[in-house]
Scaffold this active site. Sequence first.
Site, mmCIF file in Angstrom:
data_model
loop_
_atom_site.group_PDB
_atom_site.id
_atom_site.type_symbol
_atom_site.label_atom_id
_atom_site.label_comp_id
_atom_site.label_asym_id
_atom_site.label_seq_id
_atom_site.Cartn_x
_atom_site.Cartn_y
_atom_site.Cartn_z
ATOM 1 N N MET A 11 -29.059 -59.786 21.895
ATOM 2 C CA MET A 11 -28.930 -59.864 23.348
ATOM 3 C C MET A 11 -29.521 -61.144 23.947
ATOM 4 O O MET A 11 -30.021 -61.121 25.079
ATOM 5 C CB MET A 11 -29.581 -58.627 23.990
ATOM 6 C CG MET A 11 -28.981 -57.312 23.526
ATOM 7 S SD MET A 11 -27.190 -57.199 23.765
ATOM 8 C CE MET A 11 -27.129 -56.886 25.521
ATOM 9 N N ILE A 67 -28.597 -65.164 24.942
ATOM 10 C CA ILE A 67 -27.540 -66.160 25.058
ATOM 11 C C ILE A 67 -27.942 -67.377 24.231
ATOM 12 O O ILE A 67 -29.095 -67.804 24.271
ATOM 13 C CB ILE A 67 -27.309 -66.529 26.544
ATOM 14 C CG1 ILE A 67 -26.686 -65.319 27.251
ATOM 15 C CG2 ILE A 67 -26.420 -67.760 26.663
ATOM 16 C CD1 ILE A 67 -26.535 -65.478 28.740
ATOM 17 N N SER A 112 -27.204 -50.260 15.083
ATOM 18 C CA SER A 112 -26.223 -49.415 14.388
ATOM 19 C C SER A 112 -25.091 -50.240 13.792
ATOM 20 O O SER A 112 -24.544 -49.874 12.741
ATOM 21 C CB SER A 112 -25.689 -48.320 15.316
ATOM 22 O OG SER A 112 -24.904 -48.869 16.345
ATOM 23 N N HIS A 167 -18.340 -57.457 20.499
ATOM 24 C CA HIS A 167 -18.524 -57.259 21.944
ATOM 25 C C HIS A 167 -17.842 -55.959 22.349
ATOM 26 O O HIS A 167 -16.699 -55.716 21.953
ATOM 27 C CB HIS A 167 -17.931 -58.447 22.711
ATOM 28 C CG HIS A 167 -18.111 -58.329 24.180
ATOM 29 N ND1 HIS A 167 -19.320 -58.573 24.797
ATOM 30 C CD2 HIS A 167 -17.258 -57.948 25.159
ATOM 31 C CE1 HIS A 167 -19.196 -58.361 26.107
ATOM 32 N NE2 HIS A 167 -17.951 -57.980 26.344
ATOM 33 N N LEU A 179 -19.694 -67.933 26.571
ATOM 34 C CA LEU A 179 -20.138 -66.565 26.272
ATOM 35 C C LEU A 179 -18.955 -65.606 26.125
ATOM 36 O O LEU A 179 -18.098 -65.509 27.009
ATOM 37 C CB LEU A 179 -21.047 -66.076 27.405
ATOM 38 C CG LEU A 179 -21.610 -64.662 27.238
ATOM 39 C CD1 LEU A 179 -22.627 -64.615 26.113
ATOM 40 C CD2 LEU A 179 -22.214 -64.165 28.543
ATOM 41 N N ASN A 196 -19.430 -62.323 16.348
ATOM 42 C CA ASN A 196 -20.077 -61.398 17.281
ATOM 43 C C ASN A 196 -19.191 -60.180 17.458
ATOM 44 O O ASN A 196 -17.981 -60.257 17.295
ATOM 45 C CB ASN A 196 -20.262 -62.095 18.637
ATOM 46 C CG ASN A 196 -20.953 -61.206 19.660
ATOM 47 O OD1 ASN A 196 -21.937 -60.514 19.343
ATOM 48 N ND2 ASN A 196 -20.464 -61.212 20.889
#
Length: 198
Positions: free
Chosen positions: A98, A100, A13, A117, A152, A115
């Site tokens: 999804m 790493i 989405s 998050h 991350l 990214n």
Amino acid sequence: MNNIVILISGGGSNMRALVEASRRDDWARQYGAQVSLVLSNRPDAGGLDWARAQGLACAVVDHRAYAQAAEPRVAFEAELVRHIDAQAPVLVLLAGFMRILTPSFVQRYAGRLLNIHPSLLPAFTGLHTHQRAIDAGCRFAGATVHEVTAELDHGPILAQAVVPVLPGDDADTLATRVLSQEHRIYPQAVAQRLRQLR
Ligand code: GRF
């Protein structure tokens, strides 16, 4: 043309919000930019159907195909890189991707890799952000667009949106409220970055 590559793993989405913004706001005319490739690590990612129906170029690099390689992650990323570099992209956007990524992948696209998050970073890096925010008694939750660095869910923050955590919320209702904000701030942050590159 300034190519943009979007990496997805699921429903896509956010990818859809980015593509729709690129068309609605005519990124081609404004910034000479276009989404040139949607890349998924899952052949069954729901977002691929929508992207293909839109006539977007799509590719799949299934991470499971590299499980037997001497260094699975390195082999998987080498194939990702091959697809990405063929676009010579100005931006590489992780949108619900999804996997790493290794420091060497991140370094390769330093400054071009963004990214989204689903938390107010630096709180709640990693998974299950909405349940963790509820469990912690947070009154507010949200989403963050950031540059990707080797650590991350760290890296310079480009945009954030805040939503209330309401009484009776569960992870799903909170996720829905946050996701609608993700769809707003990710395209905004990308457009801002494209303006800076102009
Ligand atoms: C989003 O909440 C994103 O922030 C997170 O996973 C979800 C993916 O949604 N990483 P979608 O695939 O963009 O619909």
